[in-house]
Write a protein that holds these residues in place. Sequence first.
Motif, short mmCIF file in Angstrom:
data_model
loop_
_atom_site.label_atom_id
_atom_site.label_comp_id
_atom_site.label_asym_id
_atom_site.label_seq_id
_atom_site.Cartn_x
_atom_site.Cartn_y
_atom_site.Cartn_z
N UNK A 138 0.73 -1.11 -0.10
CA UNK A 138 0.08 0.02 0.34
C UNK A 138 1.00 1.30 0.02
N UNK A 139 1.12 1.78 -1.24
CA UNK A 139 2.15 2.99 -1.21
C UNK A 139 1.91 3.84 -2.30
N UNK A 140 2.25 5.00 -2.22
CA UNK A 140 2.04 6.05 -3.35
C UNK A 140 3.01 5.96 -4.47
N UNK A 141 4.17 5.09 -4.32
CA UNK A 141 5.04 4.84 -5.38
C UNK A 141 4.47 3.75 -6.01
N UNK A 142 3.67 4.31 -6.92
CA UNK A 142 3.01 2.99 -8.09
C UNK A 142 3.43 3.20 -9.13
N UNK A 143 4.79 3.18 -9.47
CA UNK A 143 5.44 3.42 -10.94
C UNK A 143 5.61 1.95 -11.18
N UNK A 144 5.57 1.54 -12.66
CA UNK A 144 5.46 0.15 -13.19
C UNK A 144 6.47 -0.59 -12.66
N UNK A 145 7.90 -0.16 -12.42
CA UNK A 145 8.98 -0.81 -12.10
C UNK A 145 8.82 -1.38 -10.73
N UNK A 146 8.28 -0.35 -9.91
CA UNK A 146 8.16 -0.65 -8.43
C UNK A 146 7.27 -1.86 -8.26
N UNK A 147 6.24 -1.73 -8.97
CA UNK A 147 5.13 -2.61 -8.80
C UNK A 147 5.75 -4.11 -9.08
N UNK A 148 6.52 -3.99 -10.30
CA UNK A 148 7.04 -5.37 -10.54
C UNK A 148 7.88 -5.95 -9.84
N UNK A 149 8.87 -5.14 -9.20
CA UNK A 149 9.76 -5.44 -8.10
C UNK A 149 9.06 -6.16 -6.79
N UNK A 150 7.85 -5.36 -6.67
CA UNK A 150 6.90 -5.89 -5.55
C UNK A 150 6.54 -7.30 -5.68
N UNK A 151 6.12 -7.53 -6.84
CA UNK A 151 5.33 -8.85 -7.27
C UNK A 151 6.80 -9.90 -7.33
#
Length: 303
Positions: free
Chosen positions: A197-210
């Motif tokens: 749950x974050x404001x850092x919703x850039x594509x690469x960040x989300x993919x790193x989370x996944x």
Amino acid sequence: MYTIGQISKAVQISVDALRHYDEIGLYKPHYVDTISRYRYYSDEQVKDLLAISEWRQYGFGLEMIKRLLLNQEKEKLQPLYQDQLDDLYAQRKAINQSIQLLEEQLKRLEDVKMTACNKTVLIIDDSAFMRMMLRDILEKEGFNVVGDAADGETGVTMYEQLRPDIVIVDIKMPGIHGIEAAKRIMQVDPNADIVMCSAHAQIMTILQCIQAGVRGFVAKPFMASSFIAEILNQDRELNAATVERIMADARARNFNMRLSQNQIDILFVACTEKGTIVDEELLALWSATEQLDEGKEEEFVVS
């Protein structure tokens, strides 16, 4: 001449309404006694007041009734009546849509309560306000918040102790960031259910989370309903090879725009694809994330 009480009974308009009409200038009595202040109405006024009573039944507002009083000829009334009918049809459609949405929401709330029953949650976020808001939202939906942590390291330790069903993790925090915390939690328990749950919703960040093992992502600011829907979305089976392929393609195209919640959902769906994802599918994905307008999601509860 009729007193206000007599005219009220005759035209089925309350005394209070007649006084209000007088005060706002909609319809004045024929005569007001200067001493007693009693209002009196003439025989001719009965027709107008009966018309006002009828127009109120048609749903006309007071401002429109002022216009109708000045346009009582049949040829002038007809288009005004038609406009009101069209407006009522539109209102009925909107009301029916609201009823449907409310019915769906009630059903969803019942489903949520059944699904959330006895589900334990750990919140990891450095903002005390955010932890309070998340706790409030979750507990209202029937979840059991068993703990919260203000940094990643404490969060990992608490996970080891509490073993909650769901973990909500922020990304930017003191000490280790949320993605590293997610990795460590997955090392402790490969079956951990983690939602970022974050404001850092850039594509690469989300993919790193996944890649770190996260199965959901909520972009701040968010709506409570969207947040709960993401928490309960447990059907995703993310494909590691597909995630790597999407990440490589995004890096090659230098794509790293911030995504809306709807766009995040599209990205997660793409990451569940089995087999080899082809260039055409990647182009369709990027087209969707570029063109999709999340719409007017209002009523944001947190930021």
